[in-house]
Design a protein around this motif. Structure first.
Motif, mmCIF file in Angstrom:
data_model
loop_
_atom_site.group_PDB
_atom_site.id
_atom_site.type_symbol
_atom_site.label_atom_id
_atom_site.label_comp_id
_atom_site.label_asym_id
_atom_site.label_seq_id
_atom_site.Cartn_x
_atom_site.Cartn_y
_atom_site.Cartn_z
ATOM 1 N N ILE A 1 0.736 -1.118 0.081
ATOM 2 C CA ILE A 1 0.058 -0.065 -0.100
ATOM 3 C C ILE A 1 0.993 1.282 0.055
ATOM 4 C CG2 ILE A 1 -1.931 1.125 1.369
ATOM 5 C CD1 ILE A 1 -2.473 -1.522 2.668
ATOM 6 N N LEU A 2 0.608 2.309 -0.832
ATOM 7 C CA LEU A 2 1.205 3.358 -0.730
ATOM 8 C C LEU A 2 0.388 4.780 -1.228
ATOM 9 C CD1 LEU A 2 4.708 4.527 -2.058
ATOM 10 C CD2 LEU A 2 2.661 5.740 -2.874
ATOM 11 N N THR A 3 0.675 5.715 -0.321
ATOM 12 C CA THR A 3 -0.265 6.968 -0.555
ATOM 13 C C THR A 3 0.683 8.104 -0.062
ATOM 14 O OG1 THR A 3 -2.241 8.031 -0.591
ATOM 15 C CG2 THR A 3 -1.535 6.864 1.529
ATOM 16 N N GLY A 4 0.299 9.280 -0.096
ATOM 17 C CA GLY A 4 1.038 10.249 0.370
ATOM 18 C C GLY A 4 0.170 11.816 0.106
ATOM 19 N N ASP A 5 0.728 12.785 0.700
ATOM 20 C CA ASP A 5 0.170 13.864 0.756
ATOM 21 C C ASP A 5 1.257 14.795 0.405
ATOM 22 O OD1 ASP A 5 -2.680 13.524 2.119
ATOM 23 O OD2 ASP A 5 -1.291 12.407 3.053
ATOM 24 N N ILE B 1 5.500 11.781 2.267
ATOM 25 C CA ILE B 1 5.340 13.266 2.268
ATOM 26 C C ILE B 1 5.816 13.897 0.971
ATOM 27 C CG2 ILE B 1 5.819 15.324 3.544
ATOM 28 C CD1 ILE B 1 5.749 13.848 6.053
ATOM 29 N N ALA B 2 5.030 14.133 -0.010
ATOM 30 C CA ALA B 2 5.425 14.574 -1.262
ATOM 31 C C ALA B 2 5.915 15.878 -1.390
ATOM 32 C CB ALA B 2 4.246 14.488 -2.139
ATOM 33 N N ASP B 3 7.002 16.367 -1.022
ATOM 34 C CA ASP B 3 7.535 17.617 -0.922
ATOM 35 C C ASP B 3 8.053 18.006 -2.090
ATOM 36 O OD1 ASP B 3 9.825 15.911 -1.012
ATOM 37 O OD2 ASP B 3 10.844 17.362 0.578
HETATM 38 N N1 TRP Z 1 -0.974 13.979 -5.616
HETATM 39 C C1 TRP Z 1 -1.074 13.521 -4.326
HETATM 40 C C2 TRP Z 1 -2.120 14.675 -3.789
HETATM 41 O O1 TRP Z 1 -2.086 15.805 -4.080
HETATM 42 C C3 TRP Z 1 0.122 13.260 -3.340
HETATM 43 C C4 TRP Z 1 0.768 12.246 -3.917
HETATM 44 C C5 TRP Z 1 2.089 12.410 -4.407
HETATM 45 C C6 TRP Z 1 0.463 10.828 -3.809
HETATM 46 N N2 TRP Z 1 2.487 10.850 -4.759
HETATM 47 C C7 TRP Z 1 1.536 10.321 -4.629
HETATM 48 C C8 TRP Z 1 -0.879 10.148 -3.854
HETATM 49 C C9 TRP Z 1 1.416 8.814 -4.766
HETATM 50 C C10 TRP Z 1 -0.742 8.794 -3.975
HETATM 51 C C11 TRP Z 1 0.563 8.136 -4.589
HETATM 52 O O2 TRP Z 1 -2.987 14.410 -2.668
#
Ligand code: TRP
Length: 371
Positions: free
Chosen positions: A11-15, A49-51
């Motif tokens: 599982i991968l996600t981010g903000d 954390i998508a810096d």
């Molecule tokens: N674009 C997503 C957002 O604005 C953040 C994000 C960056 C992301 N890389 C990701 C989400 C990879 C899921 C997987 O919320």
């Protein structure tokens, strides 16, 4: 057997670290992440954390990004994401990501990038379509870089908000194209998962505006104190024609009811409004007249407090331990690098540019010149 298959989930996600997270993030995504974490059906769960991505439209204000790294980490920890179960990392520290992006960029056309509906509306919002501004290449490219984020970790499950579906579509196209062109199955096909409750994936601001944003000052933040939450709920947009309590009121477009749709359960009724069994009964009374806004707002406030109070306590704990929080992120980043580096090696060997780790390269070249 089934267990074995499930344990392979990654599982991968981010903000993007551009501000404090709010209750829209909570119902739209964070809550589901905590549920996934606790269900435990995965081999690995990454939260990024998508810096780097945040910089694509905040390159002129890097301090904003820097200031929100730990802010977002505190939000994560306060909602109950557990560093023993989740690997947290910072995007800009994973050098395999821009390298992967570079190889994927060849597989996507410029017109395909600009057809992305989320990108389209973001270009408008940011004024990049003004004749004197123009679209930064880095910005237009971020869906490709996001495909790198996902594939670097071989994530098959990506929990996101609805607005991210076009990014997942782009990532899937890249996976298909890469594996096809280089005749391999190096990249894993990701599947998005979005919240099932429709209201949850697009919670409006407290003023009824369909977008929650800092500049509109219409968000309830996870880190807001009780008094602030109360004030924000008291000033929420309801039905402007519902003036006297006896007036019939509208439920559709009434933000308090939208929030109740997202947050209230029958248990909350039992606890705070036992004269109603459920939300349908409450809505019915409001429609017929005789139910005041103050009462529904207090009900919503009680529910919000029940959700937010435990978060405030966890946050307080971690606020006193900032070096520990930074360490969690640092260690997670080191671990994430191992995964991403491994995928980068596989990608390079699938393309055939792994010259120095591939013995057949040496032999092939010897043979070629051995005339
Ligand atoms: N674009 C997503 C957002 O604005 C953040 C994000 C960056 C992301 N890389 C990701 C989400 C990879 C899921 C997987 O919320």
């Amino acid at each position: 057997m089934r267990g074995e298959i499930l344990m392979k989930n990654i599982i991968l996600t981010g903000d993007r670290p551009t501000g404090r997270l709010h209750i829209g993030h909570y119902v739209g995504s964070l809550k589901q992440r905590v549920e996934l974490q606790n269900a435990g059906d995965y081999e690995k769960m990454f939260i990024m954390i998508a810096d780097t991505q945040a910089l694509t439209d905040n390159f002129g204000t890097p301090q904003k990004v820097r200031d929100n790294i730990i802010e977002v980490m505190l939000d994560y920890l306060s909602v109950g994401l557990n560093p023993e179960k989740v690997t947290f990392f910072v995007q800009s520290e994973i050098s395999a990501l821009p390298e992967l992006t570079c190889y994927y960029m060849n597989l996507v056309t410029l017109s395909r990038l600009l057809r992305n509906p989320t990108i389209k509306s973001e270009i408008k919002d940011r004024g990049f379509d003004n004749e004197n501004k123009g679209i930064p290449v880095g910005f237009a490219n971020y869906p490709i870089s996001q495909a790198a984020d996902i594939t670097a970790f071989k994530a098959n499950i990506v929990p996101v908000g609805e607005d991210q579906l076009p990014m997942l579509e782009q990532a899937r196209e890249i996976v298909k194209s890469f594996n096809g062109i280089y005749k391999c199955n190096t990249l894993v096909m990701p599947e998005p998962i979005i919240p099932q409750n429709k209201v949850c994936s697009r919670l409006p601001g407290t003023d009824g505006n369909s977008k929650m944003s800092k500049s509109l000052n219409n968000c309830i933040y996870l880190s807001d104190d009780s008094k602030t939450v109360k004030e924000k709920i008291q000033s929420m947009y309801t039905d402007p024609n519902h003036i006297k309590i006896t007036d019939p009121g509208k439920v559709e477009g009434n933000t308090v009811f939208t929030y109740l749709d997202a947050f209230s359960t029958d248990k909350h009724f039992e606890k705070y409004l036992p004269e109603y069994h459920n939300l349908e009964e409450l809505k019915e009374h409001y429609r017929n007249g005789g139910l005041g806004d103050m009462k529904i707002k207090m009900f919503l406030f009680n529910i919000m407090e029940e959700i937010l109070q435990p978060m405030r306590e966890k946050r307080k704990y971690y606020e006193k331990r900032i070096p520990e929080v930074i360490n969690i992120l640092k260690n997670g980043t080191a671990e994430a690098n191992k995964y991403a580096d491994k995928t980068l090696d596989e990608v390079k060997s699938a393309i055939g540019i792994n010259y120095f780790s591939d013995e057949s390269f040496t032999n092939e070249q010897i043979e070629k010149y051995d005339r």
